[in-house]
Design a protein around this motif. Structure first.
Motif: not given
Length: 235
Positions: A52-59, A158-167
């Motif tokens: 539930d992305t409305k909950q800060a701790d679940q983002q 430079k080595a291949g770092k990617v970011t992730y996040r819930t929409d």
């Protein structure tokens, strides 16, 4: 209104069993086989999470360095001054600056992929929130892009770092390489990001955490992946 699909997409879709969750290696070989782009497609994994992305701790939000890179040359800018600016340059940053770099971006320049900042620069960089935020370029401590260790941050990017996040719907989409990569390299990258997402399970989530996992190329249809098959892959 349904999106109209071309004949190449439809032909690719016919080779995919929509009801089947494929073992990870089989899924990778399938998306490579049905890729019809006239360029080296990006491979992406999408997790549909029961959060539930409305909950800060679940983002979910973070970053990870893929063992086999992304196949894309990253243009990195660093907001820093003094000794930190020199360290960033020596580490391979493409553009380094402080107030001058902030002004350049305010004037409309956005020709870069990653932005890193030292903490003392964030008061100035914060002015760029409306510009960098929507594009996912705003430096953030959670992704390691607000840091005093600019050398490490630059080298990882430079080595291949990617970011992730819930929409907003609880999906996490991450690029994991190119269709031209060997199957084993793609599988290794996929295993790395799967480990991170699974370990990031919020403590407040009850029941099933990962509802669905799929992979696809830039224009190709999604292929469902059997989550349990990741356990047989050596990271």
């Amino acid at each position: 209104m349904a999106r109209k699909r071309g004949k190449n997409y439809k032909a690719a879709l016919e080779k995919v069993d929509a009801e089947k969750a494929y073992p990870i290696k089989d899924a990778v070989e399938l998306i490579k086989d049905i890729d019809f782009a006239k360029f080296d497609s990006t491979v992406e994994i999408v997790f549909k999470l029961n959060v539930d992305t409305k909950q800060a701790d679940q983002q979910l939000r973070g970053a990870v360095v893929l063992p086999n890179g992304t196949g894309k040359e990253q243009t990195v800018v660093v907001f820093a001054k003094g000794d930190n600016a020199k360290v960033a340059q020596d580490a391979g940053a493409d553009f380094v600056g402080d107030a001058d770099l902030v002004q350049k971006i305010q004037d409309g320049w956005l020709d870069f992929d990653v932005a890193i900042a030292t903490p003392d620069m964030m008061a100035q960089v914060g002015r760029l929130g409306r510009v960098l935020g929507p594009k996912g370029l705003m430096p953030n401590p959670k992704t390691g892009t607000v840091t005093m260790d600019v050398a490490k941050a630059v080298k990882e990017s430079k080595a291949g770092k990617v970011t992730y996040r819930t929409d907003r719907d609880g999906n996490v989409a991450v690029p994991v390489g190119k269709a031209s990569f060997d199957t084993d390299k793609l599988v290794g990258n996929l295993k790395t990001i799967e480990d991170v997402i699974v370990k990031a399970r919020p403590a407040s989530v009850r029941g099933v955490y990962v509802n669905n996992v799929s992979i696809s190329t830039t224009f190709g249809p999604g292929v469902k992946v059997d989550l349990d098959s990741f356990s047989s892959v050596e990271a």
